[in-house]
Each structure stands twice: as structure tokens, then as C-alpha cells.
Motif scaffolding. Structure first.
Motif, short mmCIF file in Angstrom:
data_model
loop_
_atom_site.label_atom_id
_atom_site.label_comp_id
_atom_site.label_asym_id
_atom_site.label_seq_id
_atom_site.Cartn_x
_atom_site.Cartn_y
_atom_site.Cartn_z
N ASN A 1 39.90 1.60 -5.96
CA ASN A 1 40.08 3.01 -5.35
C ASN A 1 38.93 3.43 -4.61
N PRO A 2 38.99 3.57 -3.36
CA PRO A 2 37.98 3.74 -2.44
C PRO A 2 37.60 5.19 -2.34
N GLY A 3 38.16 6.17 -3.01
CA GLY A 3 38.22 7.72 -3.04
C GLY A 3 36.84 8.22 -2.72
N LYS A 4 35.68 7.70 -3.59
CA LYS A 4 34.32 8.25 -3.51
C LYS A 4 33.74 7.89 -2.22
N TYR A 5 34.16 6.66 -1.57
CA TYR A 5 33.86 6.50 -0.16
C TYR A 5 34.19 7.08 1.11
N ILE A 6 35.32 7.84 0.76
CA ILE A 6 36.17 8.48 2.18
C ILE A 6 35.45 9.55 2.76
N PRO A 7 34.80 10.58 2.01
CA PRO A 7 34.24 11.72 2.81
C PRO A 7 33.18 10.95 3.68
N ARG A 8 32.25 10.00 3.38
CA ARG A 8 31.19 9.54 4.14
C ARG A 8 31.85 8.65 5.48
N LEU A 9 32.75 7.86 5.26
CA LEU A 9 33.29 7.04 6.04
C LEU A 9 33.89 7.93 7.20
N LYS A 10 34.41 9.11 6.97
CA LYS A 10 35.23 10.12 7.75
C LYS A 10 34.20 10.72 8.58
N GLU A 11 32.95 11.06 7.76
CA GLU A 11 31.85 11.74 8.52
C GLU A 11 31.35 10.98 9.51
N ASN A 12 31.55 9.59 9.44
CA ASN A 12 31.08 8.51 10.38
C ASN A 12 32.25 8.26 11.75
N GLY A 13 33.30 9.06 11.42
CA GLY A 13 34.61 8.81 12.46
C GLY A 13 35.28 7.74 12.21
N ILE A 14 35.09 7.01 11.11
CA ILE A 14 35.75 5.69 10.77
C ILE A 14 37.46 6.09 10.00
N LYS A 15 38.37 5.48 10.62
CA LYS A 15 39.61 5.69 10.05
C LYS A 15 39.58 4.94 8.64
N VAL A 16 40.23 5.41 7.74
CA VAL A 16 40.45 5.02 6.52
C VAL A 16 41.75 4.48 6.01
N ILE A 17 41.98 3.13 5.64
CA ILE A 17 43.50 2.77 5.43
C ILE A 17 43.44 1.92 3.80
N PRO A 18 43.28 2.66 2.90
CA PRO A 18 43.27 1.96 1.63
C PRO A 18 44.69 0.87 1.51
N VAL A 19 44.34 -0.13 0.90
CA VAL A 19 45.49 -1.19 0.53
C VAL A 19 45.92 -0.77 -0.89
N VAL A 20 47.18 -0.41 -0.97
CA VAL A 20 47.44 0.18 -2.55
C VAL A 20 48.70 -0.66 -3.02
N ALA A 21 49.02 -0.82 -4.31
CA ALA A 21 49.97 -1.38 -4.78
C ALA A 21 50.88 -0.68 -5.74
N SER A 22 50.32 0.77 -5.91
CA SER A 22 51.21 1.69 -6.76
C SER A 22 51.21 3.08 -6.23
N VAL A 23 52.16 3.75 -6.29
CA VAL A 23 52.23 5.19 -5.99
C VAL A 23 51.16 5.95 -6.26
N ALA A 24 50.89 5.72 -7.57
CA ALA A 24 49.89 6.75 -8.31
C ALA A 24 48.38 6.66 -7.44
N LEU A 25 48.10 5.45 -7.03
CA LEU A 25 46.95 5.56 -6.14
C LEU A 25 47.18 5.71 -4.74
N ALA A 26 48.40 5.74 -4.09
CA ALA A 26 48.88 6.11 -3.03
C ALA A 26 48.37 7.69 -2.80
N LYS A 27 48.91 8.37 -3.89
CA LYS A 27 48.89 9.89 -3.76
C LYS A 27 47.33 10.12 -4.05
N ARG A 28 46.64 9.48 -4.91
CA ARG A 28 45.29 9.86 -4.88
C ARG A 28 44.42 9.39 -3.94
#
Ligand code: TUI
Length: 317
Positions: free
Chosen positions: A97-124
Motif C-alpha cells: 500500500n503506497p498510501g503514505k507516499y502519495i501526498p509527497r509524490l503529488k506535491e512533486n507533480g508525479i502521477k501515482v498509479i498503484p498496482v493492486v490485487a484487491s478491491v479493499a486496497l483499490a478503495k484505500r
């Protein structure tokens, strides 16, 4: 909803699967030059290696490309520093789960596309601000979840309001068209790009994929909680035997250390870890990455034209 090509900055809505130890500047640049999103796989690599590959890729293409960060790696923080400093256009993540890194990545203008294998993680990850997700079915190669692409895709599409990109089991235009029917807005393809002429993996690895049939892959590591799909060989027979005997995780892991490099670099097809998706049986020849992309999307177009013709004739198929 934002178009996947707009998010990626590409001509086609296709991402190259990450493929740890395999996907370097050569493959990433070739896929990006062919109109897809090339990906440098940072899994198992150092921060210095990644910075160099990003620089080399920039010399080889003026198109956007991405970096995949495998979250089980012990240097994730350092790798995140590099992608932020280098302002990479897109990152994909795997195995966590890359959740904790997402705010910093977005601040740097980076698009974030996590690879997931379950609906629960997709929602998170969608709640945490991901731009899109790759929903990867258990047909994929390497580290996998339990859901199949066919069953999971529509459930993912219903669960999140960001684009869902399908992965696992896709190696030609039929797979892409099928993914679209399930609600995907794009695809991620790994195994077919493994045999791209620009891919620097050992020739014996490519030959093994090309001669593989439908039943030639197996998932090892289910007992340790880290299933990995690979081509069956002497190593997988040893690992599965240990798993059957309920051997402890350390013993199994000890058998697997360095085995991906043995396959990728030394071309050891007997005792190497030859990661591959179930679609290896569909992969017939080495071609350039650009040819692979053009051929697949030409096939998609032909499928759409064929279906439209049938519908116009009033015959349901
Ligand atoms: O990550 C991948 N595929 C990979 S990573 C990799 S590197 C490796 N090398 C040696 C041994 C093992 C791995 C090779 N292939 N695909 C994306 C993916 N992520 N598939 C499944 C998942 C996944 C699984 C469970 C993501 C999250 C997850 O649970 C985390 C959570 O917090 O729920």
C-alpha cells in the motif's frame, strides 16, 4: 473521468509491466518511443542505479516514462527520494500500500498509479489520491494476488471513480478488447514485452517464454504469503516440495535468494526464478516494442469493426 492517455501522456493507453531486474532504460525507452508508457523497474535496485537509468532513459526518448517501486524493497524511502528529485512523470507501485507516499509524490507533480490485487486496497489508494489503479489478476507473472482479472475487473470499476487499468492475462488485441468490455480504460502488459528485441534479459529467458505452453507456469510461495508466478523448472519443483512438507519460511526463502538474477542475467532456466504470466503460451516471437504495441492496437480496432458489422446486420453474437 480523466482519460488514461492524458494521465500517462501517451498515444496508447498501455503501460509496460515493471519486471524487476529486467526493465531498464532500454525497454522503458523503447516502449515509450512506441507510444506506450515505458517503466523502469526499481525493484531490487539501488537508488544510484535508478537515478542513472532515469538519466539514460531521458537521453533515449523525449516521451514520458515511469518508474515502478516495489514496496517490499528495504530502500523504498531512498527510491521515493529519487523519483521526487528527478520529477518522473508517473510512478506505479507493487506488492503493498503506497498510501503514505502519495501526498509527497503529488506535491512533486508525479502521477501515482498503484498496482493492486484487491478491491479493499483499490478503495484505500483511491481515497488517498491515486490518479488511476492497475488491477492485476493472478494470471500475471511475478508477485501476485488471488483474484482473476475476469472476476476482479468489474468489481474494481464499480468500487472506485478513477480509471482502472487491467493487468494479468493480456498479451494481444483480444485481451485488450476483453479488458475494455469489463470496464478497463487501459492495460498493463508485461510478459509480451519481455521478448521485445530491446529487452536486455538473457536470450534463454526469451526462448523459454516463446516455447512455453498454457500449463507451464505455477505460483510458488502461497504458503509464505508471497505468491510468485514463474515458469515451472527444477527450482519450482524444489520449492513446492518444501512447501508441501510445511518447511519454514526461512528455508524456502534461502532457496530463492539470488534466483531472479540467475535467470535474468545468467540465463539459468533450471534453477533461476523465471517470472512469467500465464499468457506466455500466447507469445510467439521476438519483435520491437513499437511493433508489439502497433500490432496489438490494430487487432483491437479489427475486433471493434467486426463486432460493429455483426451488430449492424442485426445478429447478436
Ligand atoms: O508487484 C508486483 N509484481 C512483482 S514485484 C516483483 S519483485 C519480487 N522479486 C522477488 C520475489 C518477490 C517479488 C515481482 N513481481 N505486482 C503488483 C502486485 N501487487 N501484485 C499483487 C500485489 C499486492 C499484493 C498484496 C499488493 C498489495 C497487497 O497487499 C498489501 C495490503 O496492504 O493490502
Amino acid at each position: 473521468m480523466v482519460n488514461v492517455c492524458e494521465i500517462l501522456g501517451t498515444e496508447y493507453p498501455i503501460i509496460q509491466g515493471a519486471m524487476a531486474r529486467i526493465a531498464d532504460c532500454h525497454l522503458a525507452a523503447a516502449v515509450s518511443n512506441g507510444g506506450g508508457l515505458g517503466i523502469i523497474a526499481a525493484g531490487g535496485q539501488s537508488a544510484d542505479w535508478l537515478r542513472e537509468e532515469i538519466k539514460k532513459t531521458r537521453k533515449m526518448t523525449d516521451k514520458p516514462f515511469g518508474v515502478n517501486i516495489m514496496l517490499l524493497a528495504d530502500n523504498v524511502d531512498e527510491l521515493m527520494d529519487v523519483v521526487c528529485e528527478e520529477k518522473v512523470k508517473v510512478i506505479t507501485t507493487g506488492a503493498g500500500n503506497p498510501g503514505k507516499y502519495i501526498p509527497r509524490l503529488k506535491e512533486n507533480g508525479i502521477k501515482v498509479i498503484p498496482v493492486v490485487a484487491s478491491v479493499a486496497l483499490a478503495k484505500r489508494v483511491a481515497r488517498a489520491g491515486a490518479d488511476a489503479i492497475v488491477a492485476e489478476g493472478t494470471e500475471a507473472g511475478g508477485h501476485i494476488g488471488e483474484n482473476t482479472t475476469m472476476a476482479m475487473m468489474p468489481q474494481m470499476v464499480d468500487a472506485v471513480d478513477i480509471p482502472v487499468i487491467a493487468a494479468g492475462g493480456i498479451a494481444d488485441g483480444r485481451g485488450i478488447a476483453a479488458a475494455y468490455m469489463l470496464g478497463a480504460k487501459g492495460v498493463q502488459v508485461g510478459t509480451r514485452f519481455l521478448v521485445a528485441s530491446e529487452c536486455t534479459v538473457a536470450q534463454s529467458y526469451k526462448d523459454t517464454i516463446i516455447k512455453a505452453k498454457d500449463t507451464d507456469t505455477v505460483a510458488t510461495g502461497r504458503s509464505t504469503g508471497h505468491p510468485v508466478r514463474v515458469i515451472k523448472n527444477k527450482l519450482t519443483r524444489q520449492v513446492l516440495k518444501l512447501e508441501k512438507q510445511n518447511a519454514d519460511e526461512e528455508e524456502i526463502n534461502a532457496l530463492c535468494i539470488g534466483k531472479l538474477t540467475a535467470a535474468v542475467v545468467d540465463g539459468d532456466m533450471d534453477y533461476g526464478s523465471v517470472m512469467s504470466g500465464q499468457v506466455a503460451g500466447l507469445v510467439k516471437k521476438e519483435q520491437s516494442a513499437a511493433e508489439i504495441i502497433a500490432e496489438m492496437f490494430k487487432e483491437v480496432e479489427a475486433i471493434y469493426e467486426d463486432r460493429n458489422r455483426i451488430c449492424r446486420a442485426g445478429r447478436a453474437v
